[in-house]
Design an enzyme around this catalytic site. Structure first.
Site, short mmCIF file in Angstrom:
data_model
loop_
_atom_site.label_atom_id
_atom_site.label_comp_id
_atom_site.label_asym_id
_atom_site.label_seq_id
_atom_site.Cartn_x
_atom_site.Cartn_y
_atom_site.Cartn_z
N ARG A 59 -5.26 11.35 3.17
CA ARG A 59 -5.25 10.36 2.13
C ARG A 59 -6.27 10.61 0.83
O ARG A 59 -5.96 9.80 -0.16
CB ARG A 59 -5.42 9.10 2.81
CG ARG A 59 -4.36 8.59 3.94
CD ARG A 59 -4.81 7.55 4.74
NE ARG A 59 -4.95 6.07 4.11
CZ ARG A 59 -5.79 5.25 4.35
NH1 ARG A 59 -6.17 5.05 5.67
NH2 ARG A 59 -5.66 4.09 3.78
N ASP A 92 -10.79 -5.20 2.37
CA ASP A 92 -9.89 -4.55 3.23
C ASP A 92 -9.40 -5.83 4.42
O ASP A 92 -9.98 -6.75 4.45
CB ASP A 92 -10.68 -3.33 3.91
CG ASP A 92 -9.45 -2.36 4.42
OD1 ASP A 92 -8.30 -2.72 4.25
OD2 ASP A 92 -9.88 -1.11 4.83
N HIS A 111 -10.71 1.02 11.55
CA HIS A 111 -9.57 -0.08 12.09
C HIS A 111 -9.92 -0.39 13.63
O HIS A 111 -9.31 -1.00 14.38
CB HIS A 111 -8.09 0.78 12.28
CG HIS A 111 -7.54 1.05 10.71
ND1 HIS A 111 -8.11 1.91 9.83
CD2 HIS A 111 -6.75 0.29 10.21
CE1 HIS A 111 -7.48 1.80 8.78
NE2 HIS A 111 -6.58 0.87 9.01
N HIS A 122 -11.99 3.25 -0.25
CA HIS A 122 -12.61 2.08 0.20
C HIS A 122 -13.79 1.90 -0.05
O HIS A 122 -14.74 2.95 0.49
CB HIS A 122 -12.21 1.90 1.60
CG HIS A 122 -10.79 2.31 2.05
ND1 HIS A 122 -10.22 3.55 2.01
CD2 HIS A 122 -9.70 1.50 2.45
CE1 HIS A 122 -8.91 3.38 2.52
NE2 HIS A 122 -8.64 2.22 2.94
N ASP A 169 0.99 -1.08 -0.27
CA ASP A 169 -0.03 -0.08 0.05
C ASP A 169 0.95 1.19 0.03
O ASP A 169 1.37 1.82 1.09
CB ASP A 169 -0.90 0.11 1.08
CG ASP A 169 -0.24 -0.24 2.69
OD1 ASP A 169 0.86 -0.54 2.42
OD2 ASP A 169 -1.02 -0.13 3.66
N ARG A 224 5.53 2.76 1.36
CA ARG A 224 6.52 1.61 1.68
C ARG A 224 7.83 1.73 1.06
O ARG A 224 8.79 0.87 1.55
CB ARG A 224 5.90 0.28 0.93
CG ARG A 224 4.54 -0.08 1.56
CD ARG A 224 4.72 -0.67 3.00
NE ARG A 224 3.55 -0.80 3.76
CZ ARG A 224 2.94 0.15 4.61
NH1 ARG A 224 3.94 1.18 4.90
NH2 ARG A 224 2.03 0.22 5.38
#
Length: 389
Positions: free
Chosen positions: A204, A317, A247, A235, A135, A143
């Site tokens: 984001r 997800d 989360h 998403h 991601d 990353r």
């Protein structure tokens, strides 16, 4: 008149009839240039006609051939994406070489598997081409920033760059990811958000304006495709206006009609521009999913496939580390619910438990809990997405 004279006249008449019939037949059989007009001649009668040509047999579907050769357990394993320790190949070699999972995810800050072609033995262990996912969105979620430099957040990109510049930046980033062995990026985020930068979506998101978000996310996705990566829109059906952070626990979105007018626009428009996958979020839609997260809801997948016409790859997800799901369902049950509801790939970043999950899925197949036709269609999408057939 004597009988001999009668006999001569009768023979003459028969001769004339015969000659006339021959002349008439010849006129019928001969064309003006003297050739026969399709009538059988001695030569035709001696030489058999060639058999009528038939349509060639259609080529077999290579994906169908591949699926037919796979074991039932391997068919299930191809629909799993599992997080592996990015600090070395040991964990990845187990789930790929022994369990035959279709994809691995590299999260966290370690980058050992992304340098010096460390992924090569993992890819070599796969009988079917392996999906390697990260991601790498830019901003807070990256990353390879320690290896290849920083990528601005989507919000900053939309505020300071043109869509053409964003596409070029994504293509450059994608080229570097591809060179390190990555084939799929969980980006771009297409959520619409006015949240503060550090909130669950926040910076984001490219924009709270659906037109702006769609245009910039489309540019980012195009850049990844230019580099040979598969982009993932996320998403679904929209985390930017949800009630909290999935989360940390269960969250809900606005009603479906509100989502249709805004949050669903990128999912309606961007697949027409090129290949993308869609990540389904752990988001309850009050008038659609009946209290179940969209990632596990048949109704949510029906909106995506039916109303929006999306025919590409769907990925959940994280089913193992996000409490909107993990607080309610053990991992094997969450994976089963996701695949049964319409997900092509079930994803969990925490890794492990692959044998346990596959055992549960095999039992579900035996008990008729998974529709065989839908399972084959999903597996075909998985295999085609990574050019395995």
């Amino acid at each position: 008149m004597t009988s001999s004279r009668v006999g001569r006249r009768r023979r003459a008449r028969l001769l004339l009839v015969a000659l006339g019939a021959g002349a008439l037949l010849g006129a019928c059989l001969l064309t003006p240039d003297g050739t026969t007009d399709g009538a059988p001649t001695a030569q035709h009668l001696l030489k058999p006609e060639p058999p009528a040509t038939s349509e060639p047999e259609p080529e077999p579907d290579p994906c169908a051939v591949l699926i037919e050769a796979m074991t039932p357990r391997d068919r299930l394993a191809q629909r799993l994406m599992v997080g592996v320790d990015p600090s070395g190949p040991a964990a990845a070699l187990v789930v790929v070489g022994q369990d035959h999972v279709g994809g691995v995810f590299l999260g966290g800050n370690a980058t050992d598997l992304l340098v010096d072609q460390a992924l090569a033995p993992v890819r070599d262990a796969a009988a079917i081409p392996l999906t390697v996912a990260v991601d790498d969105e830019g901003g807070r979620v990256q990353r390879i920033d320690a290896l290849d430099g920083d990528l601005p957040s989507p919000r900053v990109m939309a505020a300071t760059m043109t869509p053409e510049q964003v596409r070029a930046a994504a293509a450059d980033r994608g080229t570097k990811l591809r060179a390190r062995g990555v084939t799929l990026d969980f980006a771009p985020v297409v959520d619409l958000s006015t949240q503060p930068d550090g909130s669950v979506i926040g910076d984001r998101s490219f924009s709270a304006d659906p037109e702006v978000a769609t245009r910039y996310a489309g540019a980012f996705a195009a850049g990844l495709r230019d580099a040979g990566l598969l982009p993932v829109l996320k998403h679904f059906p929209g985390h930017g206006s949800a009630s909290g952070d999935s989360h940390r626990g269960a969250v809900s979105t606005p009603p479906l009609d509100t989502l249709r007018a805004n949050d669903l626009r990128p999912y309606r428009e961007l697949p027409a521009e090129g290949a993308v996958a869609v990540m389904t979020g752990h988001l309850t839609v009050p008038d659609l999913t009946e209290g179940v997260p969209a990632s596990l809801s048949p109704q949510a997948y029906q909106v995506l496939r039916g109303e929006l016409g999306f025919d590409g790859l769907t990925i959940t997800d994280d089913l193992g580390a996000m409490r909107a799901v993990s607080d309610r369902y053990p991992l094997p049950e969450a994976v089963l619910l996701a695949l049964r509801s319409g997900a092509d790939i079930a994803f969990w970043s925490s890794g492990g438990r692959v044998v346990e999950v596959l055992d549960r899925l095999e039992a579900a197949v035996a008990a008729g809990e998974l529709d065989p036709a839908a399972a084959v269609a999903s597996l075909q999408r998985v295999l085609r997405a990574k050019a395995a057939c």
